[in-house]
Design an enzyme around this catalytic site. Structure first.
Site, PDB file in Angstrom:
ATOM      1  N   GLU A  73      22.300 -19.968 -27.085  1.00 51.34           N
ATOM      2  CA  GLU A  73      21.826 -20.349 -28.325  1.00 51.34           C
ATOM      3  C   GLU A  73      21.581 -19.314 -29.674  1.00 51.34           C
ATOM      4  OE1 GLU A  73      18.719 -23.493 -28.658  1.00 51.34           O
ATOM      5  OE2 GLU A  73      19.588 -24.165 -26.647  1.00 51.34           O
ATOM      6  N   LYS A  84       0.872  -1.051   0.018  1.00 52.25           N
ATOM      7  CA  LYS A  84       0.059   0.208   0.000  1.00 52.25           C
ATOM      8  C   LYS A  84       0.854   1.209  -0.146  1.00 52.25           C
ATOM      9  CE  LYS A  84      -4.226  -1.677   2.256  1.00 52.25           C
ATOM     10  NZ  LYS A  84      -3.986  -3.146   2.347  1.00 52.25           N
TER      11      LYS A  84
HETATM   12  C1  LIG Z   1      25.534 -19.091 -19.411  1.00 53.68           C
HETATM   13  C2  LIG Z   1      26.025 -19.486 -20.610  1.00 53.68           C
HETATM   14  C3  LIG Z   1      25.571 -20.825 -21.038  1.00 53.68           C
HETATM   15  C4  LIG Z   1      26.026 -21.467 -22.474  1.00 53.68           C
HETATM   16  N1  LIG Z   1      25.782 -22.495 -22.905  1.00 53.68           N
HETATM   17  C5  LIG Z   1      26.207 -23.150 -24.072  1.00 53.68           C
HETATM   18  C6  LIG Z   1      26.209 -24.289 -24.282  1.00 53.68           C
HETATM   19  O1  LIG Z   1      25.557 -25.220 -23.578  1.00 53.68           O
HETATM   20  N2  LIG Z   1      26.778 -24.702 -25.388  1.00 53.68           N
HETATM   21  C7  LIG Z   1      27.494 -23.822 -26.219  1.00 53.68           C
HETATM   22  O2  LIG Z   1      27.991 -24.528 -27.442  1.00 53.68           O
HETATM   23  N3  LIG Z   1      27.642 -22.724 -26.043  1.00 53.68           N
HETATM   24  C8  LIG Z   1      27.064 -22.044 -24.995  1.00 53.68           C
HETATM   25  N4  LIG Z   1      26.996 -20.773 -24.666  1.00 53.68           N
HETATM   26  C9  LIG Z   1      27.709 -19.960 -25.503  1.00 53.68           C
HETATM   27  C10 LIG Z   1      26.531 -18.893 -26.234  1.00 53.68           C
HETATM   28  O3  LIG Z   1      25.837 -19.672 -26.945  1.00 53.68           O
HETATM   29  C11 LIG Z   1      27.472 -17.686 -26.673  1.00 53.68           C
HETATM   30  O4  LIG Z   1      28.008 -17.085 -25.725  1.00 53.68           O
HETATM   31  C12 LIG Z   1      26.525 -16.912 -27.606  1.00 53.68           C
HETATM   32  O5  LIG Z   1      26.370 -17.526 -28.856  1.00 53.68           O
HETATM   33  C13 LIG Z   1      27.584 -15.836 -28.006  1.00 53.68           C
HETATM   34  O6  LIG Z   1      28.731 -15.669 -28.406  1.00 53.68           O
HETATM   35  P1  LIG Z   1      29.952 -14.830 -27.855  1.00 53.68           P
HETATM   36  O7  LIG Z   1      29.750 -14.857 -26.430  1.00 53.68           O
HETATM   37  O8  LIG Z   1      31.181 -15.406 -28.511  1.00 53.68           O
HETATM   38  O9  LIG Z   1      29.544 -13.368 -28.116  1.00 53.68           O
HETATM   39  P2  LIG Z   1      30.106 -12.911 -29.546  1.00 53.68           P
HETATM   40  O10 LIG Z   1      30.054 -13.571 -30.905  1.00 53.68           O
HETATM   41  O11 LIG Z   1      31.699 -12.377 -29.755  1.00 53.68           O
HETATM   42  O12 LIG Z   1      29.126 -11.536 -29.790  1.00 53.68           O
HETATM   43  C14 LIG Z   1      29.422 -10.349 -29.151  1.00 53.68           C
HETATM   44  C15 LIG Z   1      28.763  -9.499 -29.590  1.00 53.68           C
HETATM   45  O13 LIG Z   1      28.362  -9.031 -30.749  1.00 53.68           O
HETATM   46  C16 LIG Z   1      27.336  -9.342 -31.473  1.00 53.68           C
HETATM   47  N5  LIG Z   1      27.617  -9.816 -32.928  1.00 53.68           N
HETATM   48  C17 LIG Z   1      28.509 -10.756 -33.447  1.00 53.68           C
HETATM   49  N6  LIG Z   1      28.382 -11.144 -34.520  1.00 53.68           N
HETATM   50  C18 LIG Z   1      27.361 -10.394 -34.996  1.00 53.68           C
HETATM   51  C19 LIG Z   1      26.721 -10.160 -36.257  1.00 53.68           C
HETATM   52  N7  LIG Z   1      27.101 -10.946 -37.405  1.00 53.68           N
HETATM   53  N8  LIG Z   1      25.561  -9.565 -36.536  1.00 53.68           N
HETATM   54  C20 LIG Z   1      25.162  -8.829 -35.439  1.00 53.68           C
HETATM   55  N9  LIG Z   1      25.701  -8.774 -34.193  1.00 53.68           N
HETATM   56  C21 LIG Z   1      26.917  -9.656 -34.030  1.00 53.68           C
HETATM   57  C22 LIG Z   1      26.595 -10.369 -30.761  1.00 53.68           C
HETATM   58  O14 LIG Z   1      25.088 -10.498 -30.905  1.00 53.68           O
HETATM   59  C23 LIG Z   1      26.821  -9.928 -29.215  1.00 53.68           C
HETATM   60  O15 LIG Z   1      26.116  -8.891 -28.938  1.00 53.68           O
HETATM   61  C24 LIG Z   1      26.690 -20.300 -23.435  1.00 53.68           C
HETATM   62  C25 LIG Z   1      26.876 -19.115 -22.855  1.00 53.68           C
HETATM   63  C26 LIG Z   1      26.246 -18.613 -21.711  1.00 53.68           C
HETATM   64  C27 LIG Z   1      27.022 -17.295 -21.199  1.00 53.68           C
END
Ligand SMILES: Cc1cc2nc3c(=O)[nH]c(=O)nc-3n(C[C@H](O)[C@H](O)[C@H](O)COP(=O)(O)OP(=O)(O)OC[C@H]3O[C@@H](n4cnc5c(N)ncnc54)[C@H](O)[C@@H]3O)c2cc1C
Length: 387
Positions: free
Chosen positions: A363, A268
């Site tokens: 993902e 409230k």
């Molecule tokens: C808690 C957690 C759990 C996870 N679990 C799994 C798992 O089980 N298996 C697995 O394989 N992976 C896993 N991941 C990995 C996850 O899928 C990746 O972190 C994610 O795909 C992003 O990749 P990156 O972190 O290398 O970011 P980067 O690819 O380095 O991207 C950095 C930034 O740039 C942007 N960017 C990059 N390229 C482009 C583009 N072409 N156009 C526009 N924007 C772009 C991205 O959107 C982001 O904002 C996990 C990650 C976390 C944090």
């Protein structure tokens, strides 16, 4: 809204809702505080058919579709996605086997995953290859009847906890994405170890670790599909599982809204419950509307995946994009409605807001989802198929 849910689907949903209310909700704060991986829930969930539901009955599952899986994941996500992702990630690890495994591979691995005896995990990401998955450096070199894996996978959900790993590695470094292949690797294989558990912003109950392969020799028969099809395996898997991330987002957003409605009814100010202030009502109305829209898209996208449509990736990406953005907005607004209490660890919404952020990242980040959708739009406009 009436989503034409059948009596069987409703029974499954009710069972998942009961399980979440009775077995997850009471322990959420402790799981979070202790970063406790909820391994003890796996066998009970397996017994109820809540794990590996999409695994066919022949391989020990219930044989239901993407849609029913979304109904289950949504319910399990209402209290804690750190818990629900631990089990959803087991489904992610199982999908490559389900989609591309031979009958023998399915018989060997899927029944234990469905029963919750063994969790699974999926590893593609590396330190220099997340969105740009084609840049992975982990190699799988053929040696007689074996492949030898070398490299490090980063941030793998269920890393160290799972016993069965679907892993993408390069079998031909000269061919870019076409040089990757998918493999099943079992936990106790010599040369396969794990990094430390990551210290994360949210989903702290889940376990995220590196997978380290040092001359890790696996039988050549552990390949999924053919050499060179690793990226097809990964992309076809994500086409199916991104609706599961959308379902996590819808469940978490609904859970946060439920907490906030109860609080707004009790709290409230100026002599009346804050739910009676129109500005608060409008925020709640926006949240309820956005969640319902996200749910509708998630359900339709998952049903579309079940139809086997060729362009299912467009809609599973849309569902993941919309639902995770909605969830981030909703959980942030829930903290706002809780006021200062929303910022305190004693109340559930601050954890929900921290947890929500990962849904826009894993993902495939939401920028990558937009790229996927954009590619479909380009193809459609080029082929005069714009609706
Ligand atoms: C808690 C957690 C759990 C996870 N679990 C799994 C798992 O089980 N298996 C697995 O394989 N992976 C896993 N991941 C990995 C996850 O899928 C990746 O972190 C994610 O795909 C992003 O990749 P990156 O972190 O290398 O970011 P980067 O690819 O380095 O991207 C950095 C930034 O740039 C942007 N960017 C990059 N390229 C482009 C583009 N072409 N156009 C526009 N924007 C772009 C991205 O959107 C982001 O904002 C996990 C990650 C976390 C944090």
């Amino acid at each position: 809204m009436d989503f034409s849910i059948t009596a069987d689907q409703q029974a499954l949903l009710d069972m998942a809702a009961d399980f979440a209310r009775n077995e997850i909700a009471p322990h959420v704060m402790q799981f979070e505080r202790d970063e406790h991986f909820p391994r003890e829930l796996a066998a009970r969930m397996g017994g109820l058919g809540l794990l590996g539901g999409t695994i066919p009955e022949e391989y020990g599952g219930l044989g239901f579709g993407n849609f029913e899986n979304c109904l289950v994941v949504e319910e399990l996500s209402k209290y804690c996605i750190g818990v629900s992702v631990s089990f959803a990630a087991s489904g992610l690890g199982a999908y490559p086997i389900l989609l591309f495994g031979s009958h023998e591979q399915k018989k060997k691995y899927l029944p234990d995953i469905a029963a919750g005896k063994k969790l699974a995990a999926f590893g593609i990401t590396e330190s220099a290859a997340g969105s740009d998955a084609g840049s992975i450096r982990t190699t799988a070199t053929r040696k007689g009847d074996s492949y030898v894996l070398n490299g490090v996978k980063q941030w793998i959900t269920n890393g160290g906890e799972a016993l069965t790993y679907s892993v993408i590695a390069k079998t031909d470094k000269t061919k870019g994405a076409r040089g990757a292949s998918a493999f099943v690797v079992e936990k106790d294989t010599p040369g396969f170890t794990f990094g430390k558990k990551e210290n994360k912003l949210g989903i702290r109950a889940s376990a995220t670790r590196e997978l380290v392969f040092e001359d890790c020799e696996i039988p050549a028969g552990n390949i999924l599909g053919r050499e060179g099809t690793g990226f097809i395996v990964a992309m076809k898997t994500f086409d199916q599982t991104r609706t599961g991330i959308a379902a996590q987002a819808v469940g978490l957003a609904q859970g946060a809204l439920n907490e906030t409605l109860a609080y707004a009814h009790e709290r409230k100010t100026f002599g009346k419950a804050i739910i009676s202030h129109q500005a608060v009502q409008h925020m709640l109305a926006n949240m309820a509307t956005q969640i319902e829209a996200a749910r509708a898209l998630t359900y339709e996208a998952s049903r579309y995946c079940d139809s086997g449509a060729k362009d299912m990736a467009k809609y599973s990406s849309m569902a993941k994009l919309l639902s995770s953005d909605v969830c981030m907005q909703v959980t942030t607004d829930c903290v706002q409605i809780f006021g200062g209490y929303g910022y305190m660890r004693e109340y559930p919404v601050e954890k929900m807001m921290r947890d929500a952020k990962i849904l826009q990242i894993y993902e495939g980040t939401n920028q990558i989802q937009r790229n996927v959708i954009g590619q479909f739009l380009i193809k459609e406009v080029a082929g005069n198929k714009v609706g």
